[in-house]
Motif scaffolding. Sequence first.
Motif, short mmCIF file in Angstrom:
data_model
loop_
_atom_site.label_atom_id
_atom_site.label_comp_id
_atom_site.label_asym_id
_atom_site.label_seq_id
_atom_site.Cartn_x
_atom_site.Cartn_y
_atom_site.Cartn_z
N ILE A 117 0.83 -1.20 0.00
CA ILE A 117 0.00 0.00 0.00
C ILE A 117 0.86 1.25 0.00
N VAL A 118 1.92 1.21 0.81
CA VAL A 118 2.82 2.36 0.84
C VAL A 118 3.42 2.58 -0.54
N ALA A 119 3.80 1.48 -1.19
CA ALA A 119 4.38 1.61 -2.53
C ALA A 119 3.37 2.22 -3.49
N ALA A 120 2.14 1.71 -3.47
CA ALA A 120 1.13 2.21 -4.41
C ALA A 120 0.85 3.68 -4.15
N ILE A 156 -6.97 6.63 -8.43
CA ILE A 156 -6.54 7.79 -9.22
C ILE A 156 -5.57 7.33 -10.30
N LEU A 157 -4.72 6.36 -9.92
CA LEU A 157 -3.73 5.87 -10.89
C LEU A 157 -4.39 5.37 -12.16
N VAL A 203 0.56 10.73 -19.77
CA VAL A 203 1.21 11.27 -18.57
C VAL A 203 2.20 10.25 -18.02
N TYR A 204 1.78 8.97 -18.02
CA TYR A 204 2.72 7.93 -17.58
C TYR A 204 3.94 7.89 -18.50
N GLY A 205 3.69 8.06 -19.79
CA GLY A 205 4.79 8.01 -20.73
C GLY A 205 5.80 9.11 -20.44
N PHE A 206 5.29 10.30 -20.20
CA PHE A 206 6.16 11.44 -19.90
C PHE A 206 6.91 11.20 -18.58
N PHE A 207 6.19 10.70 -17.60
CA PHE A 207 6.78 10.39 -16.29
C PHE A 207 7.92 9.38 -16.47
N ILE A 241 -0.99 -0.41 -14.04
CA ILE A 241 -1.90 -1.56 -13.93
C ILE A 241 -2.27 -1.87 -12.48
N ILE A 242 -1.51 -1.32 -11.52
CA ILE A 242 -1.77 -1.65 -10.11
C ILE A 242 -3.25 -1.52 -9.74
N PRO A 243 -3.91 -0.39 -10.00
CA PRO A 243 -5.30 -0.28 -9.58
C PRO A 243 -6.20 -1.29 -10.29
N PHE A 244 -5.85 -1.61 -11.53
CA PHE A 244 -6.62 -2.59 -12.29
C PHE A 244 -6.58 -3.94 -11.56
N ILE A 245 -5.37 -4.38 -11.21
CA ILE A 245 -5.21 -5.66 -10.52
C ILE A 245 -5.84 -5.59 -9.14
N SER A 246 -5.60 -4.48 -8.43
CA SER A 246 -6.07 -4.46 -7.04
C SER A 246 -7.59 -4.41 -6.99
N SER A 247 -8.23 -3.66 -7.90
CA SER A 247 -9.69 -3.59 -7.76
C SER A 247 -10.33 -4.89 -8.24
#
Lengths: 455, 277, 459
Positions: free
Chosen positions: A42-45, C274-275, C282-286, C322-328
């Motif tokens: 969670i901290v990482a995310a 939000i991710l 924006v990710y690409g630029f980051f 992809i984190i929010p995709f996997i987590s949700s």
Amino acid sequence: MTDQALSAGQQALAERKQRIRAGLGRRHMTENLFRFFGIAAIVAALGFVAILFIDVLSKGIPAFVQTNLRLEVTFDPEVLDIEPAPALQEGQSQADYRAARLAWERQVAMLNWNRIIEEALRRAAPAGFEIDSRQILSIPETDARHVVRALFVANPDLLGQTVPVDLVASANTDNWVKGSINRDLGDTQQQLSAPARALIDHFETEGVITSGFAWGLFTNVDSRSAPASAGLAGAFMGSFYMMLIVIVLAVPIGVGSAIYLEEFAPKSRFTDLIEVNINNLAAVPSIVFGLLGAAVFINYFKLPLSAPLAGGLVLTLMTLPTIIIATRAALQGVSPSLRQAALGMGASKTQMVFHHVLPVTFPSILTATIIGVAQAIGETAPLLLIGMNAFVASVPATPLDQATALPVQIYLWQANENRNFFEARTSAAIIVLLAFMITLNAIAIFLRSRLERRA
Amino acid sequence: MDMVAGKVKMTQQTLESSMDPMSSLRPVRIEARDVTVHYGAKQALFGISIEIPDRAVTSFIGPSGCGKSTFLRCINRMNDTIEGAKVGGVIKLDGEDIYDSALDVVELRARIGMVFQKPNPFPKSIYDNVAYGPRIHGLASSKADLDEIVVSSLRKAGLFEEVKDRLAEPGTGLSGGQQQRLCIARAIAVGPEVILMDEPCSALDPIATAVIEELIDELRENYTIVIVTHSMQQAARVSQKTAFFHLGNLIEEGPTEQIFTNPVNKQTQDYIMGRIG
Amino acid sequence: MNAYIIAALLIVLLGVAYQTGWSKSRSLVTADGARVHSRPQYHAALVAVWALVPTLLILALYGYFSSGFTRAYVVSQLPPDVVTGLDQNGLNALVARVRAIASGYGVAGEVQPYENSAGFALRQFQTIAFMVVIAAAAGTGILALLYARARITPRLRARNRVERIVNLVLLACSAVAILTTVGIVASLVTEAFRFFTFVNPLDFFFGTVWAPRFSSTGAGNAGQFGLLPLLSGTFLIAIIAMATAVPIGLMTAIYLSQYAPRSLRAVVKPVIEILAGIPTIVYGFFALVTVGPFLRDLGASIGLSISATSALTAGVVMGIMIIPFISSLSDDILNQVPRSLRDGAYGLGATQSETIRQVLLPAALPGIVGAFLLAVSRAIGETMIVVLAAGNSPVLRGNPLEPVSTITVSIVNQLTGDTDFTGPQSLVGFALGLTLFVMTLVLNIVALYIVRRFREQYE
């Protein structure tokens, strides 16, 4: 006999307890380790979210402030060798007057405005400061002469007068002032010559160089020759037209098809197929929609290249599945009792759907729509394939004109060679895009909570 | 193990036959004092005090929502897993406060097993279902040891003969009644001293229910059993002690026979007679 | 101008038709007090539909054929010797010039007198044609309106008819989704087949060199179009993305759904989501300006040479996306595992992590695998991050620290700004698109099937 049996049982019990106790320490350690991994994840995310925002904000915020030059510009009649502006003569037709006026303006454009600016700069410099024309003119942005000329065209009486004029400093000046470029680099690596740099420093101490909010970022269109004046106005308009098209097309079609599939379609293999099809469509990569747009809208239907119309249509098709799926979910959530009540009152099925079921689902549909539109507005890849990455130096007047879009503008700016300057500009554009999307999402959340409370 | 169980059975029979109904109840195993439960702002239990006798079946009855299951879940601290649940008062197992912060809830649950309303076998093989508890607690020192625990647990749950040829098949493939007995075997395999049963037959047909009730009757010779039930007949059939709950209060408790034949409280009487519930 | 006239015509017609239908319907009631089957608004709507459909039909026909008619007219107005002296392209250009003159925008270069006269004639022709069409459309609309009005009787089942029409419109709406799929498949397949007339499919699918030449360098050699370097880059990045996103996303979902108090969940979940809402550019630029240089410096500090734009950079940033995709998705699926299973494990004295690892996760495994497949399909179809941060180096190699290229990057490179699909250089974009489409389609179908089976298991 009895005692023996009991004690045997107790012995087994005690032994079991012993075994359980022995494992507890290790098991609790595993538990804590697992919990720690969870917290770390969670901290990482959250850290990624924070880093991304801090990074973009810290890079972009300086670009909202631009470096200006406040110069005393003299409209020197010796340089500006031109007759007075024509006035409307007695008996002269309006058309003839306009022609004369245009001819005069064309002449004004031919005058040596750079000379005027150069002189203004030299007057502001310390006496006897040695710098050649090219070097001194690299301090203001290249469009400074247009600004001064426009002042004159608007007010020809300025001839011979000296007035203070605010000009935008060039991108390189901006870099030097803001420290976006390493000041210790050698002459060969600096974009500005040594005298120009010294003069800028002098201007800064004298108050000639000031800084102010970069309104131009919002009001100007993109520019290659004058990067410090490049703005997002054209991209805004392009995105706006596309958003309009998406809302006008995707919402009714999406909601309509969801209603049909959920309420009217006979449950058959065909509707199953449509369902699978829509679910898959939602997961088709956006670039494939770009290919569809290039092959069908541009190549087959001959829609204009780089136009918000084609872009809007592609984004509409991309947004449709999102809206259909969300609307269907909302319709499924309506309680059967409401339907039965409506039907029981003698409403037809269509009346039931449109008078009773649909109003209840309105908040969810609205939210899904806004989120879908926000997604579409942030999309870049498909637009590249239908030519929306063309350089467009005007605000599109209709959805059929050439235009670019906010995310595509970001793509174009990040590729600019003047990295020191455009890294900040690009980040500023990203901040604008994110602010726009956050606003949309906030509206969605606000509306949903309002509407749900009322319902 | 079987031998020990047999001996205990003998002992118990001799004990029971020699005493009058009230004192036939064995020494107190669990003692609750003023137990309250809050779910958030809502209070679900109001000061429950009761004693649960060793190696007998105690049943909790009452209309649904009366707090009987809630109280049952306090005994092995299953309420800990529910967010916002707060338990007050004292519950002692063998004189030891189970809500003591020094007490390990994992160890507690190994001593107080639980069987749930709906059969809930894990989506694993029958063998692995029963072996799960012994495995996590490290009860078996060898594969043979584990095999023995699994077989004897299944035997005690009266399931072994039915499933001995398909121990590797998923537990979810059994019939409802078999699944519930599998869950009982799973609970027994850890070697608990107390078994809590939360309406274990509510999801079963009458025949499967009869099998389980018979099983409960056998198990009480070795285990202290607490059962929550919806059915008064079931409470009458299987339990030696009965407690009647209503609206979060313990209305009346006593030997089963007395509760059903001669209740002191009017509410209990109404419930028994089917006037409320 | 024309558009405004048409819009005005349609609006007026709509209003008049609706009003006519309404008043006729009302008059039925007052006149003989008969029992009218449908409410007035249905009669009104029916009349409006009757009036608008033929009008729209005529306007559509005009829109479709007008360009052909005017072209024929322009050709007829030009001197025959000029027409015969031109080839097809020359004639097209001439017609376009005449059109431009007629539109009043003017054209570049010397205007021939015959062009001017043709332009003038065309202008008149267009005006007359437009007026005729408008008159015809309006007349038809009024006739249809009167006919529909005459048909209004108390027994007319107007409601049923309007509902039938509404039904048809809704059906047409859902056909759009089908048509989109058909359009995607048709355009990808036809253009890809055209590509395969230039390049042997075997050379494409099994070629190990990706080196398309620019079309301007001559028609003789179009270069090599081997898919494998792109495929390896695509999968390399997808693997790195999954390796980043799966542990973080899954552990986040587990912690939030099993451990976190409600208040923490209420804050953390939206923040992580939000991710998912951040545009990929924006990710690409980051990745390009922050993550890439960071990884390069990090590598340099431990003696590892990491390229700033590399598979690693793109993969890590894509993983973050992809984190929010996997987590949700994992959160959803973990929540679908019945509570009774958890209780069962707790009741046996399992610790929370034992319950999660040994009972919850195995039970949720199929669903989670499905979610992962959906995430993979998203990763291989992602474009902007890899365009900016993968380094665009289509070489077959497995080193994640070096630049790579992907299918999506090559589609963008080959097709950006080029819509003249004649050579293999641009057509290859469609062959790549088809490959991508099939890959994601298979992944999605398998994933959705698994997830659906999983849901049914616990329903």
